[in-house]
Write an enzyme that holds these catalytic residues in place. Structure first.
Site, PDB file in Angstrom:
ATOM      1  N   ASN A  15       0.732  -1.010  -0.128  1.00  0.00           N
ATOM      2  CA  ASN A  15       0.257  -0.061   0.268  1.00  0.00           C
ATOM      3  C   ASN A  15       0.387   1.155   0.173  1.00  0.00           C
ATOM      4  OD1 ASN A  15      -1.909   2.160   0.345  1.00  0.00           O
ATOM      5  ND2 ASN A  15      -3.056   1.425   2.150  1.00  0.00           N
ATOM      6  N   LYS A  22       3.495   0.802   3.013  1.00  0.00           N
ATOM      7  CA  LYS A  22       3.022   0.328   4.111  1.00  0.00           C
ATOM      8  C   LYS A  22       3.076  -1.686   3.413  1.00  0.00           C
ATOM      9  CE  LYS A  22      -1.258  -1.505   7.322  1.00  0.00           C
ATOM     10  NZ  LYS A  22      -2.164  -1.310   7.798  1.00  0.00           N
ATOM     11  N   ARG A  94      -2.711  -2.224  -3.619  1.00  0.00           N
ATOM     12  CA  ARG A  94      -3.871  -1.273  -3.880  1.00  0.00           C
ATOM     13  C   ARG A  94      -3.285   0.103  -4.200  1.00  0.00           C
ATOM     14  NH1 ARG A  94      -4.769   2.992   1.079  1.00  0.00           N
ATOM     15  NH2 ARG A  94      -7.410   3.734   0.836  1.00  0.00           N
ATOM     16  N   HIS A 183     -12.803   2.838   0.060  1.00  0.00           N
ATOM     17  CA  HIS A 183     -12.794   2.123   1.829  1.00  0.00           C
ATOM     18  C   HIS A 183     -13.505   1.215   0.838  1.00  0.00           C
ATOM     19  CE1 HIS A 183     -12.501   5.830   4.158  1.00  0.00           C
ATOM     20  NE2 HIS A 183     -11.652   4.587   4.446  1.00  0.00           N
ATOM     21  N   LEU A 212     -14.690   4.251  10.323  1.00  0.00           N
ATOM     22  CA  LEU A 212     -14.150   5.034  10.910  1.00  0.00           C
ATOM     23  C   LEU A 212     -12.949   5.093  11.428  1.00  0.00           C
ATOM     24  CD1 LEU A 212     -17.600   5.432  13.567  1.00  0.00           C
ATOM     25  CD2 LEU A 212     -17.096   6.216  10.762  1.00  0.00           C
ATOM     26  N   ARG A 244     -10.772  16.251   7.339  1.00  0.00           N
ATOM     27  CA  ARG A 244     -11.559  16.961   6.337  1.00  0.00           C
ATOM     28  C   ARG A 244     -12.850  17.156   6.715  1.00  0.00           C
ATOM     29  NH1 ARG A 244     -10.381  11.196   3.266  1.00  0.00           N
ATOM     30  NH2 ARG A 244      -7.828  11.592   3.131  1.00  0.00           N
ATOM     31  N   GLU A 337     -13.567   0.966  15.098  1.00  0.00           N
ATOM     32  CA  GLU A 337     -13.230  -0.644  16.287  1.00  0.00           C
ATOM     33  C   GLU A 337     -13.290  -0.123  17.926  1.00  0.00           C
ATOM     34  OE1 GLU A 337     -10.067  -2.652  14.334  1.00  0.00           O
ATOM     35  OE2 GLU A 337     -11.183  -1.925  12.126  1.00  0.00           O
ATOM     36  N   GLU A 389      -8.325  -5.558   5.078  1.00  0.00           N
ATOM     37  CA  GLU A 389      -8.237  -5.127   3.846  1.00  0.00           C
ATOM     38  C   GLU A 389      -7.378  -5.920   3.528  1.00  0.00           C
ATOM     39  OE1 GLU A 389      -9.094  -0.183   2.990  1.00  0.00           O
ATOM     40  OE2 GLU A 389      -8.514  -0.703   5.354  1.00  0.00           O
TER      41      GLU A 389
END
Length: 404
Positions: A15, A22, A94, A183, A212, A244, A337, A389
């Site tokens: 990613n 990552k 990704r 997402h 979130l 944002r 989470e 993911e």
């Protein structure tokens, strides 16, 4: 993106961001993580790679100014030195924006690279970095198939009434101006896990997924397919996020430019980097910091949480229009989470949907623990489901590599 079992072989998941990389190696069949890490501050004076292997955390310092190519070269050395290269069957990337070109994950070839490059105008902060990671990995892992997994692909099932803006239609036809959503891999994954918890097939479930984190989005998933989502052409639309603003009156642009002499770049920085939880609280974009301040009586911290939760609850309620029936509400992502406070505030505002918070279960479902957080006899259920993911990417990459 069908999540099909495959033999226990390993996939390197990358990613790539503008100044970070990552990575993880996962067993695509079991989701077991073999190694994971983050190369950060790439191109700066102090780049480094932090990784975890067999429970041990290590740091590799890179030379001043070294960037993605050096980080991936170091990653190749690391993978080889640990004896992990022999089991690798693919590299999964990704990619944030696939536009309308991609409705599923694909094997990367020159045509795919060209399409990702053309879509870069829709995601200037993300797609160029994703392309850099792909091209660097192609050189470093030249014998392995490279697979692109798109954040936007899952949302390509949205109907045109959901994805079109009320703008001149030529902007869509000629320039692709429409709502795409993001997402997607996270929403796809947790929807599948929710179906298991409900004892139903994915195709039989109607759920709303709330991802979130520093970035936030909600997705309405009907019969297993995305039918609407809160993010739009870019990840700025929709909910209040860490830095944002989420959705605003477009007339603000005229006000800021004509009355306050803002430049286009200053407005972009304001909306993407200075707003959201940070802008309202004037403290932090970190939800944990804001919650601690709110408990201590900080008024703007309380206000930031209240606005965040109100806008989230309102968006969830709006998605009842395309769904009509709701089997479950899902909370996922770093905030979803871990923040029992935000989850309770949102569930309380959605009581008319039949949601009744179970305070003890809600408190227990944190720090990696999944579970039902509403009372068992409630008409509609709410779950906390940690997202994964990387596994979606790894599984897709393994499936496509097997087909090569």
């Amino acid at each position: 993106m069908p999540l099909q079992p495959c033999s226990p072989r390993h996939v390197l998941v990358l990613n790539c961001g503008s100044s970070s990389l990552k990575f993880a190696i996962l067993d695509a069949a079991t989701s077991d993580e073999i190694i994971s890490g983050l190369a950060e501050r790439l191109g700066s004076e102090t780049p480094s790679i932090k990784y975890k292997y067999k429970g041990n955390k290590q740091v590799i310092e890179l030379a001043n100014g070294q960037a993605h190519d050096a980080a991936i070269a170091e990653l190749v050395n690391l993978v080889n030195s640990l004896g992990l290269a022999d089991n690798l069957i693919a590299v999964g990337h990704r990619v944030v924006h696939g536009g309308e070109h991609f409705t599923e994950s694909v094997l990367i070839d020159n045509d795919v690279l060209s399409a990702i490059e053309k879509t870069a105008a829709l995601a200037p902060l993300h797609n160029p970095a994703n392309l850099l990671g792909i091209r660097t990995a192609q050189q470093a892992f030249s014998t392995l198939p490279q697979i692109a997994v798109f954040d936007t692909a899952f949302h390509q099932t949205m109907p045109n009434i959901a994805y079109l803006y009320a703008l001149p239609y030529s902007l869509y036809k000629e320039h692709g101006v429409r709502r795409y959503g993001f997402h997607g891999t996270s929403h796809f994954y947790v929807a599948g896990e929710a179906a298991k918890l409900l004892g139903k097939e994915r195709e039989q479930t109607n759920v709303i997924s709330a991802h979130l984190g520093n970035g936030c989005s909600v997705c309405a998933i009907k019969d297993g397919n995305s039918v609407d989502t809160s993010m739009g052409l870019t990840p700025l639309e929709g909910l209040v996020m860490g830095t944002r603003s989420g959705s605003i009156d477009p007339g603000l642009f005229t006000f800021l430019t004509q009355q306050l002499n803002y430049s286009v770049q200053e407005i972009d920085d304001l909306l993407n980097k200075q707003s959201g939880l940070l802008g309202i609280s004037e403290l932090s974009n970190d939800c944990r910091t804001i919650e601690e301040a709110a408990v201590a009586g900080h008024q703007q911290a309380n206000l930031a949480l209240d606005i965040f939760c109100y806008r989230l609850a309102k968006q969830i309620a709006a998605f009842m229009v395309p769904l009509q029936r709701l089997d479950a509400l899902i909370f996922t992502g770093g905030i979803g989470e871990n923040s029992d406070i935000i989850r309770k505030k949102v569930i309380t505002q959605l009581g008319f949907l039949g949601l009744v918070c179970d305070d003890q279960a809600n408190l227990a479902a944190r720090f990696g623990h999944a579970g039902l957080i509403t009372q068992g006899d409630a008409f509609t259920k709410a779950f906390v489901i940690p997202t994964n993911e990387e596994w979606v990417i790894a599984n897709d990459a393994a499936r496509i590599a097997k087909e090569c």
